[in-house]
Design an enzyme around this catalytic site. Structure first.
Site, short mmCIF file in Angstrom:
data_model
loop_
_atom_site.label_atom_id
_atom_site.label_comp_id
_atom_site.label_asym_id
_atom_site.label_seq_id
_atom_site.Cartn_x
_atom_site.Cartn_y
_atom_site.Cartn_z
N GLY A 72 1.38 -23.66 81.58
CA GLY A 72 0.45 -23.22 80.55
C GLY A 72 0.28 -24.26 79.47
O GLY A 72 0.49 -25.47 79.70
N SER A 73 -0.05 -23.83 78.28
CA SER A 73 -0.39 -24.74 77.19
C SER A 73 0.86 -25.36 76.57
O SER A 73 1.94 -24.76 76.57
CB SER A 73 -1.17 -23.99 76.11
N CYS A 106 -4.98 -28.28 85.60
CA CYS A 106 -4.13 -29.09 84.72
C CYS A 106 -4.35 -30.59 84.93
O CYS A 106 -4.27 -31.36 83.98
CB CYS A 106 -2.66 -28.76 84.94
N GLU A 122 -6.84 -31.34 75.74
CA GLU A 122 -7.14 -30.91 77.11
C GLU A 122 -8.41 -30.07 77.08
O GLU A 122 -8.41 -28.97 76.52
CB GLU A 122 -5.97 -30.10 77.68
N GLU A 165 5.46 -26.96 82.89
CA GLU A 165 4.31 -27.72 83.39
C GLU A 165 3.17 -27.42 82.45
O GLU A 165 2.59 -26.33 82.48
CB GLU A 165 4.00 -27.31 84.84
N LEU A 166 2.86 -28.39 81.59
CA LEU A 166 1.98 -28.13 80.46
C LEU A 166 0.63 -28.83 80.62
O LEU A 166 0.17 -29.06 81.72
CB LEU A 166 2.69 -28.52 79.16
#
Length: 482
Positions: free
Chosen positions: A233-234, A287, A381, A253-254
């Site tokens: 996520g963020s 992502c 992002e 996992e950003l």
């Protein structure tokens, strides 16, 4: 077409539980009600954690049984491929062709995890290298044990695949798993639990809870019964998780603003075709979506012509249409956000070559030039179908531009130079370098994860499993027996 379900109950410790509060899930393209999902409160969370603790203490979920369950899941997912693909297309807005790929990939993750489950082993440690130990008088080795309860927190953009990337390794390692999917795409995760039940997963080893991050999410973070968190996520939420859980283990996992370099010796047509497809796949909501393209000055014109031509060929529309490449964004709110970011960039000097328009929650593929550091479309992002193109003159300049980011998930490099292909991974500050491909390439068996604010830890079944195991060292004194 998948029949609409009125109410989907929660899966708690092997039982299906309806609650009084419901969360509606809408078809992201038509806006019609797709499903209603029961929402979890503290009581449901406690029931799930108690069932997981009980299962972990009392069930002998041995590697052979894990292998069998995971292999059954591989076959079951393939048997239900179209059903899951239609659900992903409806609740997530993903084009049906890409949704089918997601289901196939998810099945593969179960297969890979099954194979890893029966290979978990420790290692012998050579005692004879220590000068103060008598050779033959000590035996040192390690064993691997399940870490305990795993909490999997997943986003909307891959409502099946990113759930499976956490669930399958957790089960392969022998850990119970609590799934907290994104509420707006929770249907696929709950359907996955139906298959886990059919596959013979022991009760308590999986639960799926739906609720907001600010309530259910924070309750899960502070509950000491959970030993490991795995989150996609963020960066903001990832940092909050890291601060909250303390010394417990975590994989994050950003975000990213992934870049791809097109060097002067690249096959321009191939690079342009791949980059157009992967800049706008799933409306840029990936992502590792291509967000920044750096093109050598000498090939700028021919690349731009090819890239714009391929972008124009991408069909935008209904995700259930097999010819659609770019579907809707997850919500109109997100489409309005990116519309504002692009307009702001134009006001600051960027130029729109194509796109830049919105219809409800559909934002058309947008190509920018003149976007520079300090603009949101470059620094942050975008998570939308927007890509910025800039030029460079030396490879050192290209490396500097890629690295000039708070993120570092993956990067792509198109080049025919063997020397550059082997040296540039040492120079780029990212977790993965894709040679002659875009930053968006991912094979599910490879180690996957970033550096800087793109996170920590690795996914990919073998690598995720290792992070879900405890390594215990055993040293045996043999002097008394010899």
């Amino acid at each position: 077409m998948l029949a609409q379900k009125t109410i989907k109950p929660l899966f708690i410790g092997g039982e299906w539980v309806e609650t009084s509060e419901l969360h509606p899930i809408y078809n992201k393209y038509t806006g019609e009600l797709f499903a209603q999902i029961s929402k979890a409160g503290e009581a449901e969370m406690n029931a799930a954690l108690e069932a997981a603790e009980r299962a972990f203490r009392q069930s002998d979920f041995a590697p052979a049984q894990r292998f069998q369950v995971l292999m059954k899941m591989y076959h079951l997912l393939l048997d239900h491929l179209e059903e899951f693909a239609e659900a992903i297309a409806a609740e997530g807005g993903k084009p049906i062709v890409d949704a089918r790929t997601e289901v196939n990939r998810s099945a593969l993750i179960f297969l890979l995890s099954a194979e890893e489950a029966i290979k978990i082993t420790g290692e012998m440690i050579p005692a004879q290298v220590a000068p103060n130990l008598n050779i033959g008088k000590r035996l040192i080795y390690t064993i691997k044990k399940p870490i305990g309860l795993v909490c999997a927190i997943t986003p909307f953009n891959f409502p099946l695949n990113l759930v499976v990337h956490k669930v399958a390794p957790a089960l392969a390692a022998g850990n119970p798993v609590i799934i907290k999917p994104a509420s707006d795409t929770a249907y696929s995760a709950l359907k996955l639990c139906e298959l886990l039940e059919k596959a013979g997963l022991p009760k308590g080893f999986a639960s799926c809870l739906v609720g907001s991050g600010s309530t259910l999410g924070d309750q899960l973070l502070t509950d000491q019964r959970i030993h490991k968190y795995t989150f996609t996520g963020s960066p903001e939420v990832g940092k909050h998780i890291h601060r909250t859980i303390g010394m417990r283990r975590v994989t994050l996992e950003l975000g990213s603003n992934s870049a791809t370099i097109v060097h002067q010796d690249a096959d321009v047509e191939t690079a342009a075709a791949k980059l157009a497809r992967m800049s706008f796949a799933h409306a840029g909501q990936i992502c590792i979506s291509v967000q920044r393209i750096y093109v050598h000055k000498e090939i700028e014109q021919i690349f731009m012509e090819a890239f714009l031509r391929y972008t124009a060929s991408l069909k935008v529309g209904d995700p259930l249409d097999p010819s659609t490449i770019v579907g809707p964004m997850i919500s109109e709110k997100e489409a309005i956000r990116i519309e504002g970011w692009v307009n702001e960039a134009v006001e600051q000097g960027a130029k729109i070559w194509t796109g830049g328009r919105r219809e409800n929650n559909v934002y058309y593929p947008t190509v920018l030039t003149g976007a520079t550091k300090g603009m949101k479309v470059v620094d942050e992002e975008v998570f939308a179908p927007v890509v910025s193109i800039a030029t460079y003159e030396t490879i050192e300049e290209a490396v500097r531009l890629v690295n000039d980011s708070k993120y570092g998930l993956q990067a792509g490099v198109f080049t025919q130079s063997v020397s550059l292909a082997h040296t540039i991974p040492y120079l780029l500050e990212v977790g993965g370098v894709m040679i002659n491909d875009t930053s968006s390439f991912r094979a599910d068996q490879m180690p996957y994860g970033g550096v800087k604010e793109s996170g920590m830890g690795k996914e990919g079944p073998a690598f995720a499993i290792e992070e879900m195991l405890e390594t215990v060292t055993v040293a045996v004194n043999l002097e008394e027996q010899l």
